[in-house]
Design a protein around this motif. Sequence first.
Motif, PDB file in Angstrom:
ATOM      1  N   THR A   1      31.916 -25.324  66.598  1.00 59.75           N
ATOM      2  CA  THR A   1      32.639 -25.764  67.690  1.00 59.75           C
ATOM      3  C   THR A   1      33.930 -26.527  67.916  1.00 59.75           C
ATOM      4  N   PRO A   2      33.584 -28.080  66.971  1.00 54.63           N
ATOM      5  CA  PRO A   2      35.331 -27.874  66.554  1.00 54.63           C
ATOM      6  C   PRO A   2      36.636 -27.746  65.520  1.00 54.63           C
TER       7      PRO A   2
ATOM      8  N   ALA B   1      37.809 -24.946  68.144  1.00 51.27           N
ATOM      9  CA  ALA B   1      38.676 -25.921  69.292  1.00 51.27           C
ATOM     10  C   ALA B   1      40.280 -25.716  68.148  1.00 51.27           C
TER      11      ALA B   1
ATOM     12  N   GLY C   1      43.062 -23.846  69.525  1.00 47.83           N
ATOM     13  CA  GLY C   1      43.985 -24.211  69.433  1.00 47.83           C
ATOM     14  C   GLY C   1      45.319 -23.717  68.713  1.00 47.83           C
TER      15      GLY C   1
ATOM     16  N   MET D   1      42.278 -27.275  73.684  1.00 50.31           N
ATOM     17  CA  MET D   1      40.502 -27.725  72.594  1.00 50.31           C
ATOM     18  C   MET D   1      39.603 -28.246  73.408  1.00 50.31           C
TER      19      MET D   1
ATOM     20  N   SER E   1      36.795 -26.596  74.109  1.00 47.37           N
ATOM     21  CA  SER E   1      35.200 -26.272  73.150  1.00 47.37           C
ATOM     22  C   SER E   1      34.733 -27.948  73.253  1.00 47.37           C
ATOM     23  N   PHE E   2      35.195 -28.801  73.077  1.00 45.21           N
ATOM     24  CA  PHE E   2      34.761 -30.139  73.162  1.00 45.21           C
ATOM     25  C   PHE E   2      34.166 -30.488  74.728  1.00 45.21           C
TER      26      PHE E   2
ATOM     27  N   ALA F   1      31.530 -22.007  74.667  1.00 43.91           N
ATOM     28  CA  ALA F   1      32.679 -22.486  74.132  1.00 43.91           C
ATOM     29  C   ALA F   1      33.798 -21.412  73.469  1.00 43.91           C
TER      30      ALA F   1
END
Length: 444
Positions: free
Chosen positions: A32-33, A36, A40, A52, A55-56, A139
């Motif tokens: 998931t990061p 991002a 992004g 981003m 997603s977070f 996400a």
Amino acid sequence: MNAALPDEVFGSIDTGNTAWVIMSAALVLLMTPALAFFYGGLTRAKSVLNMMMMSFAALGAVTIVYVLWGFSMSFGNGLTGSDDIAGIFANPFALFGSDQLTQTRDVAGETQVVVWGSTGIPAIVFMAFQLTFAVITVALISGAVAERVKFGTWVVFSVLFATIVYFPLSHMVWGGGLLSGDEHGFASWMFGSTDGEANVVPIDFAGGTVVHINAGMAGLILALVVGRRRGFGRTAYRPHNIPFVMLGAALLWFGWIGFNSGSELAADATAGLVWINTAAATAAAMVGWLVVEWFRDKHATSVGAASGVVAGLVAITPACGALTPVGSLLLGLVAGALAAVAIGLKFKLGFDDSLDVVGVHLVAGLWGTIGIGFLAKESGLFYGHDARQLAVQTVIALVALAFTAVLTTAIAFLLKPLGWRVDREAELTGIDAAEHAESAYETA
């Protein structure tokens, strides 16, 4: 106080399998990061933080509701022994809060824990693994509505989509519901064992329907309901940071090993086959995408390579346990080429799928799910079998499409009073400043 679970769900821990699934859950959490960074980098500089943050936000919101009621809705009946609701979802209150998964008992001096089936994996570890799938599915949708959606509305959508769409679909496919290989699933009566023939069951090893078709269709619905960015068709929306895109793709590929091989729930030879199949399909898809770019545009781009990687990962996800390595190469090659062509549909059809969630996840997810019917080594047409597997795969793909389309449309219109769009000035000057009072890059 939560009621005790039945004795049959307690057992001894298989430490090897447990260690592998814990590691796999960590790998999938990283995705998931990674997404991002991927998303992004694809947006403009004035929108990268918002992209981003979407997603977070999914990581935060979906984790909370999964712990409270998501696991119970998806898999609770497998531990409590209770019936589900019409094969669509399990009782959200049966394991509410998930405290029951920590119960233990002593048997002949040995401490036994709540385990998931016959895997020897503690149910709490299986829950951790499945939680990460729910997070990234939500996400993924955000890329379809980049640069124009209110952050607060997105957070509320994340909770509602996870609860109303993802958890039920997860139950239907993986939790013994309507689209599963369980005796109560549709395939048991559609293609049951007759005249000595083996029963044909739906194959979705790691999430073609639950994750990618689901996210891709939801992205399409939101893109249509929210509407196009101002300037769509006239403005060139160029990626502001291609190294971010490449980094995100690399981390996604790394994390996807946990996504696919971890879904075997065992450290065994099948997990190794899945690893090879995942790598093979991904590499082939990257080549397939770049070949299309070369013939169409006379250039092979970095963004194309990264997007091809993701398309291959998407396509192999449902099929990775059912194919040979050569079959995986073919599946991936077709997936990369199809997705490279499909991303142009938004301009022809007039919908603004900002970061190609539809072109990559929906198209490659459909091909990966249906392609099993052709390429599965035990039941595919190309291996001399009949068309039953292809029929089953087509049905589960179409049902997933319809289920997600109807419910996501309802959620999208339900949230209209909250307001989906930021105002005109915020969209033109930059959603980062308007929604978060921040900028990614200080130039002064």
